[in-house]
Design a protein around this motif. Structure first.
Motif, PDB file in Angstrom:
ATOM      1  N   THR A  83      -1.527  13.154   6.573  1.00 40.17           N
ATOM      2  CA  THR A  83      -0.324  13.698   5.933  1.00 40.17           C
ATOM      3  C   THR A  83       0.439  12.640   5.145  1.00 40.17           C
ATOM      4  OG1 THR A  83      -0.122  15.292   7.724  1.00 40.17           O
ATOM      5  CG2 THR A  83       1.821  14.977   6.339  1.00 40.17           C
ATOM      6  N   GLU A  84       0.535  11.428   5.733  1.00 45.48           N
ATOM      7  CA  GLU A  84       1.326  10.374   5.079  1.00 45.48           C
ATOM      8  C   GLU A  84       0.678   9.874   3.785  1.00 45.48           C
ATOM      9  OE1 GLU A  84      -0.988   8.434   8.540  1.00 45.48           O
ATOM     10  OE2 GLU A  84       0.093  10.313   8.112  1.00 45.48           O
ATOM     11  N   LEU A  85      -0.586  10.227   3.539  1.00 39.99           N
ATOM     12  CA  LEU A  85      -1.258   9.796   2.317  1.00 39.99           C
ATOM     13  C   LEU A  85      -1.450  10.936   1.313  1.00 39.99           C
ATOM     14  CD1 LEU A  85      -3.946   7.234   3.551  1.00 39.99           C
ATOM     15  CD2 LEU A  85      -1.802   6.790   2.358  1.00 39.99           C
ATOM     16  N   SER A 113      -8.250  10.818  -7.892  1.00 38.88           N
ATOM     17  CA  SER A 113      -7.752  10.930  -6.515  1.00 38.88           C
ATOM     18  C   SER A 113      -6.229  10.903  -6.465  1.00 38.88           C
ATOM     19  CB  SER A 113      -8.319   9.803  -5.647  1.00 38.88           C
ATOM     20  OG  SER A 113      -7.671   8.568  -5.915  1.00 38.88           O
ATOM     21  N   LEU A 114      -5.606  10.239  -7.447  1.00 36.96           N
ATOM     22  CA  LEU A 114      -4.144  10.084  -7.436  1.00 36.96           C
ATOM     23  C   LEU A 114      -3.428  11.404  -7.702  1.00 36.96           C
ATOM     24  CD1 LEU A 114      -3.674   6.638  -9.223  1.00 36.96           C
ATOM     25  CD2 LEU A 114      -3.958   7.141  -6.783  1.00 36.96           C
ATOM     26  N   ALA A 115      -4.171  12.445  -8.081  1.00 38.08           N
ATOM     27  CA  ALA A 115      -3.560  13.763  -8.220  1.00 38.08           C
ATOM     28  C   ALA A 115      -3.191  14.333  -6.859  1.00 38.08           C
ATOM     29  CB  ALA A 115      -4.514  14.703  -8.949  1.00 38.08           C
ATOM     30  N   ILE A 116      -3.871  13.865  -5.802  1.00 36.18           N
ATOM     31  CA  ILE A 116      -3.554  14.396  -4.460  1.00 36.18           C
ATOM     32  C   ILE A 116      -3.261  13.292  -3.434  1.00 36.18           C
ATOM     33  CG2 ILE A 116      -4.798  16.561  -4.812  1.00 36.18           C
ATOM     34  CD1 ILE A 116      -7.107  15.446  -3.178  1.00 36.18           C
ATOM     35  N   LEU A 117      -3.562  12.022  -3.763  1.00 34.09           N
ATOM     36  CA  LEU A 117      -3.242  10.922  -2.846  1.00 34.09           C
ATOM     37  C   LEU A 117      -1.896  10.300  -3.211  1.00 34.09           C
ATOM     38  CD1 LEU A 117      -6.600   8.911  -2.481  1.00 34.09           C
ATOM     39  CD2 LEU A 117      -5.652  10.616  -0.914  1.00 34.09           C
ATOM     40  N   THR A 118      -1.197   9.764  -2.221  1.00 35.89           N
ATOM     41  CA  THR A 118       0.055   9.057  -2.479  1.00 35.89           C
ATOM     42  C   THR A 118      -0.208   7.915  -3.457  1.00 35.89           C
ATOM     43  OG1 THR A 118       0.817   9.533  -0.242  1.00 35.89           O
ATOM     44  CG2 THR A 118       1.963   7.793  -1.428  1.00 35.89           C
ATOM     45  N   PRO A 119       0.536   7.831  -4.552  1.00 31.25           N
ATOM     46  CA  PRO A 119       0.281   6.777  -5.544  1.00 31.25           C
ATOM     47  C   PRO A 119       0.582   5.394  -4.991  1.00 31.25           C
ATOM     48  CG  PRO A 119       2.235   8.041  -6.129  1.00 31.25           C
ATOM     49  CD  PRO A 119       1.589   8.757  -4.987  1.00 31.25           C
ATOM     50  N   PRO A 120      -0.198   4.389  -5.389  1.00 34.62           N
ATOM     51  CA  PRO A 120      -0.013   3.026  -4.870  1.00 34.62           C
ATOM     52  C   PRO A 120       1.388   2.468  -5.104  1.00 34.62           C
ATOM     53  CG  PRO A 120      -2.112   3.196  -6.004  1.00 34.62           C
ATOM     54  CD  PRO A 120      -1.381   4.470  -6.269  1.00 34.62           C
ATOM     55  N   GLY A 121       2.023   2.888  -6.193  1.00 37.75           N
ATOM     56  CA  GLY A 121       3.375   2.421  -6.474  1.00 37.75           C
ATOM     57  C   GLY A 121       4.372   2.821  -5.415  1.00 37.75           C
TER      58      GLY A 121
END
Length: 958
Positions: free
Chosen positions: A463-465, A248-256
């Protein structure tokens, strides 16, 4: 003429290397007339088994594979949409064939000797870089065991780092996967950590909380914006752990980028088969300020003696041996092989490829959601990545029946159902699911316009995610996208690593024996590799038969009542065994029993595991012969008899000796109300000749990656199932999603109910093909090979400990401490062995300045002789230094290892010849293994701590 027909080929003859002639020659060198006489001189009579193991007759390799193929068909390979941390995936064939199925990768040892491990160190550095990039964090380790235990490690790291020592509450989002919550319950209890399980949107964060944990996307699939929650947590001094889905982190804003302090998860989706639960590499990423507290291993960049680019293990939790019960973790292994595969998956696909896969998964989930909405179903996740959730009421049960008829597994919880989409899902799969849901409402696929819905797919993610930052920008992830390039890259790294393909790896306590091809083959069969760990019980009959048979066989071998296969490493087995003992005492209203007696010689994970289980450690002395000081043990057991929980003992001892007082030792513990935990690291010297139960133990773990042939995989996978006596069986680990009937089970210790189940096939194969006589002979030959090496080397190197008859068990300790007076450290011997084509034995454990040697039964006499010849030649090189014939600081040992570049360079200013440097014995020239770098500079690496792939300019400069 009469034919002397052997009607079945014996696998035993393939596994045990010495033939009759070699055996006779070795026995003569040792000074005994038979294997039986050697065993009688090695193993105390009191503990020797009086009858053979009751195991089925051995099967040939052909017959075994034929039978196991039939057993595999009892597993039903349904299309799994269960999710919950496990997803079907596509292993690129170039990675499957050239890493997963390649002994050049899976027979390597942990990269403690960096100079002959540069290939896998680079592959693990790639893994760390991948994790750092995808999570948006600053530093990552080189893998953990699974997602649930990685979350538990994060909780304990935050607990250890807390500034408010009164804070003992950990907030847990109720939307974590159930298995992760269960593991957190297990790990929090001994420390008195209170878990506050609730809704992150309504939770009241307080000063007595030291940490919090959320899932991203959440357990049922919803994608939340946790930024505000992170800010609230930080305002209260609370550190935030995020359990993230790596794809999912390929398209979601990374937690960092939105406030995570730690990010953990599983890389199973990156080309690693589900395998009914494992093995899979977990990841752990955090901020650089916490680097000294990270559990597990970190690979770092440094230089070698010539100033060239080199890699090493920069941080490792072998600090257990120094900090003992104060260690931050008991982890002694990783999932290196699986981490390497996941890193290669990322290198093969690159940023663009991963985005395409993630978008395809997300797009199919959106299409399914829109389609089912059109049929009148309400999808509960407003924003989602790959998992949908529906509240079905009375329709849930009939839906299950219809889905099963279509060979589809969904996840049901009460009247709700969730559907997870993965990399293998295609449009036809989506249509099949739609048809099943349509039938519930007496409709058909024709009632939908799929083409119109396909044309209007829009993301549900706010959008923000949506991720805006690049990742995997380093050339290593942008160079190997064609199969030829990937193949050559894999092979170029493999060529830098010494494995069992090259020579014996004589590591004490590690048992680097043959990993037979027949044992490995079934692991990749679809009917084992594509099974979800939470699949319905009527679909996993093949796995249940294998596990049941292995349970019976290992119970017979250990003398115990039953086994738990959940612990997925040796250290995990230690911890699980101690938690079972803890539960036993608590159930008898003796929860105050918290003293663990541990010999001074114990492996460092022992005290670390005991501390994690909430126990206080009392150290028992060893005598001058390396044995447990029985009187000291008796005094301490009596002193603490009201609070004594257990003794942790390794048998044969960590010093490689069968202690003759072991029965008395166990009796002393039992007389004072304690239990005996036996560390099974040295089980290779017991099988068929003695057993944990016969010495008086109550529980022990078995390192299946040692005694029972699962390969070490460059530092993992491992398996550490525990066997227990009947009175402890009710307390074996349970699982929140799979019914495991034990009675009074402790909470889960690993994410999957049967741990890394797919590799249990390897041990199953080994036992089935060896049979009772074969397994017992393997033990005899392990003892033979060790004592042969001892006989050849003891006039050159003092052997530190032996039994009363002068015998060692399956391993021995060579004392190298006297060489320090000539400036030679044991490390110099380890590095010089590389020039002779060997990996060093275990260095400075359990005694500093020594080498612990274990040859295993799979090595033939000529290989043992090559190793002995090498050590004898090195001893002569040391003698030359002692006499002054060689320079104290400029000699073959101090300059080892010698690379091809150094030896063939235009300049040679050493006081010995190039031939002595590179070809010190005749046999070396016949099959030379060249270390790819010179002596690694640890000081430079400590000073310039880099744990991700450095810029390409640095490579060019090097």
């Amino acid at each position: 003429m009469n034919l002397n027909i052997d009607f079945q080929e014996k696998f035993e003859l393939r596994h045990i290397a010495p033939d009759h002639q070699e055996t006779a020659a070795m026995l003569k060198t040792i000074g005994v007339s038979s294997l039986q006489q050697l065993v009688e001189q090695t193993i105390p009579e009191k503990i020797r088994l009086q009858k053979p193991l009751n195991l089925p007759k051995p099967e040939s390799e052909y017959d075994y594979l034929k039978r196991l193929k039939q057993v595999s068909l009892k597993n039903k390979v349904f299309k799994s949409h269960i999710g919950k941390g496990y997803y079907d995936t596509i292993t690129p064939p170039v990675i499957l064939r050239n890493i997963f199925e390649n002994p050049g990768w899976y027979t390597q040892y942990t990269p403690y000797q960096a100079e002959i491990s540069q290939g896998r160190l680079q592959a693990l550095l790639n893994f760390q870089t991948m994790v750092i990039d995808l999570t948006g964090m600053e530093i990552a380790n080189a893998s953990l065991l699974d997602e649930g235990t990685a979350a538990a490690e994060a909780m304990f790291m935050q607990f250890s780092l807390r500034k408010n020592q009164q804070a003992r509450t950990f907030f847990v989002s109720e939307e974590l996967f159930p298995q992760t919550i269960d593991i957190l319950k297990t790990r929090s209890a001994p420390y008195g950590i209170h878990l506050e399980i609730g809704n992150h949107q309504t939770a009241v964060l307080t000063e007595d909380m030291f940490g919090a944990i959320v899932q991203y996307p959440a357990g049922d699939g919803a994608v939340y914006d946790y930024k505000e929650f992170a800010e609230k947590a930080h305002a209260k001094g609370i550190k935030l752990t995020v359990v993230a889905d790596i794809l999912s982190l390929a398209i979601l804003t990374p937690p960092g980028e939105w406030g995570a302090d730690v990010v953990v998860g599983n890389t199973q989706r990156f080309g690693i088969p589900m395998g009914f639960g494992g093995p899979h590499a977990a990841f752990f990423a955090t901020k650089e300020e916490y680097k000294r507290s990270i559990p597990g291993r970190i690979i770092g960049v440094t230089i070698d003696a010539a100033g060239n680019y080199a890699l090493r293990m920069a941080l490792q939790t072998r600090e257990q041996h120094i900090r003992r019960d104060k260690a931050t973790s008991n982890i002694c292994t990783a999932q290196a092989l699986l981490a390497i595969m996941a890193g290669m998956y990322a290198a093969y696909h690159g940023q663009e490829g991963l985005i395409k896969i993630a978008q395809r998964v997300h797009g199919l989930a959106v299409l399914l959601s829109d389609s089912l909405k059109s049929l009148g179903y309400k999808q509960e996740n407003e924003a989602f990545f790959d998992t949908l959730k529906f509240e079905l009421g009375d329709l849930a049960k009939p839906l299950n029946g219809l889905a099963i008829n279509e060979e589809i597994n969904l996840y049901y919880k009460g009247s709700s159902v969730s559907i997870a989409i993965d990399e293998t899902t295609n449009l036809e799969d989506i249509k099949t699911i739609i048809r099943v849901f349509a039938r519930l409402k007496a409709k058909t696929l024709n009632d939908l316009n799929i083409d119109e819905l396909k044309a209007s797919i829009k993301t549900s993610i706010p959008t923000e995610l949506i991720r805006t930052t690049d990742f995997l920008t380093h050339p290593v992830f942008n160079t190997h996208h064609s199969e030829h390039e990937m193949l050559r890259y894999i092979k170029s790294l493999e060529a830098k690593d010494l494995s069992l393909c090259h020579s014996m790896i004589p590591l004490g306590s590690c048992t680097m024996k043959l990993n037979a091809t027949t044992e490995m083959i079934p692991v990749t069969w679809n009917h084992y590799s594509k099974i979800h760990p939470f699949a319905p019980s009527d679909q996993v009959g093949g796995y249940m038969q294998v596990i049941d048979e292995l349970n019976k066989w290992l119970s017979e071998i250990t003398g115990f009542s039953t086994m738990s296969f959940q612990p997925n490493s040796g250290a995990q087995g230690e911890y699980a065994g101690l938690m079972v003992i803890r539960a036993f005492h608590m159930d008898r209203n003796e929860g105050h029993r918290n003293i663990a007696l541990i010999p001074a010689s114990a492996h460092g994970t022992n005290p670390a595991s005991a501390a994690m289980a909430g126990m206080k450690i009392v150290v028992v002395k060893c005598d001058e012969n390396g044995n447990i000081d029985v009187e000291d043990l008796r005094n301490k057991a009596q002193e603490h008899k009201h609070d004594l929980s257990c003794l942790m003992v390794t048998y044969p001892s960590t010093h490689g000796v069968f202690e003759e007082s072991i029965i008395e030792i166990c009796q002393i513990i039992h007389e004072n109300g304690g239990q005996v935990y036996m560390d099974g690291a040295n089980m290779n010297a017991q099988v068929g000749l003695t057993s944990p139960a016969s010495i008086g133990a109550d529980v022990c773990h078995l390192n299946l990656h040692k005694t029972f042939c699962i390969p070490h995989g460059g530092g993992g996978p491992g398996m550490g199932p525990i066997g227990v006596a009947k009175h402890l069986a009710p307390y074996l680990p349970g699982h929140p999603l799979v019914d495991i009937e034990n009675g009074k089970s402790i909470h889960a210790v690993s994410s999957a109910p049967w741990g890394s189940a797919s590799i249990l096939l390897i041990s199953h194969a080994y036992i089935a093909m060896m049979g009772s006589e074969g397994l017992t002979n393997a033990t005899r030959y392990a003892i033979l090979n060790a004592n042969y090496i001892k006989s050849r080397l003891e006039t050159h190197y003092p052997v530190l400990y032996t039994g009363s008859n002068g015998r060692c068990a399956h391993e021995m300790i060579l004392d190298c401490r006297s060489f320090k007076s000539s400036g030679i450290e044991v490390t110099d011997i380890a590095k010089r062995l590389m020039d002779y084509g060997f990996h060093a034995p275990t260095v400075s454990f359990p005694v500093a300045g020594t080498l612990m040697v274990e040859p295993t039964e799979s090595e033939p006499k000529h290989e043992l002789d090559r190793f002995c010849d090498a050590l004898i030649a090195i001893r002569k090189e040391i003698a030359a230094i002692e006499s002054g014939a060689s320079d104290r600081n400029n000699n073959p040992l101090k300059n080892a290892p010698h690379t091809a570049a150094v030896v063939t360079g235009s300049e040679w200013n050493k006081p010995y010849g190039r031939e002595q440097a590179a070809f010190p014995l005749t046999y070396v020239a016949e099959n030379k293994f060249w270390p790819s770098v010179g002596r690694v500079n640890d000081t430079y690496g400590d000073r310039t701590f880099i744990c991700s792939c450095p810029p390409i300019e640095d490579y060019q400069e090097a």
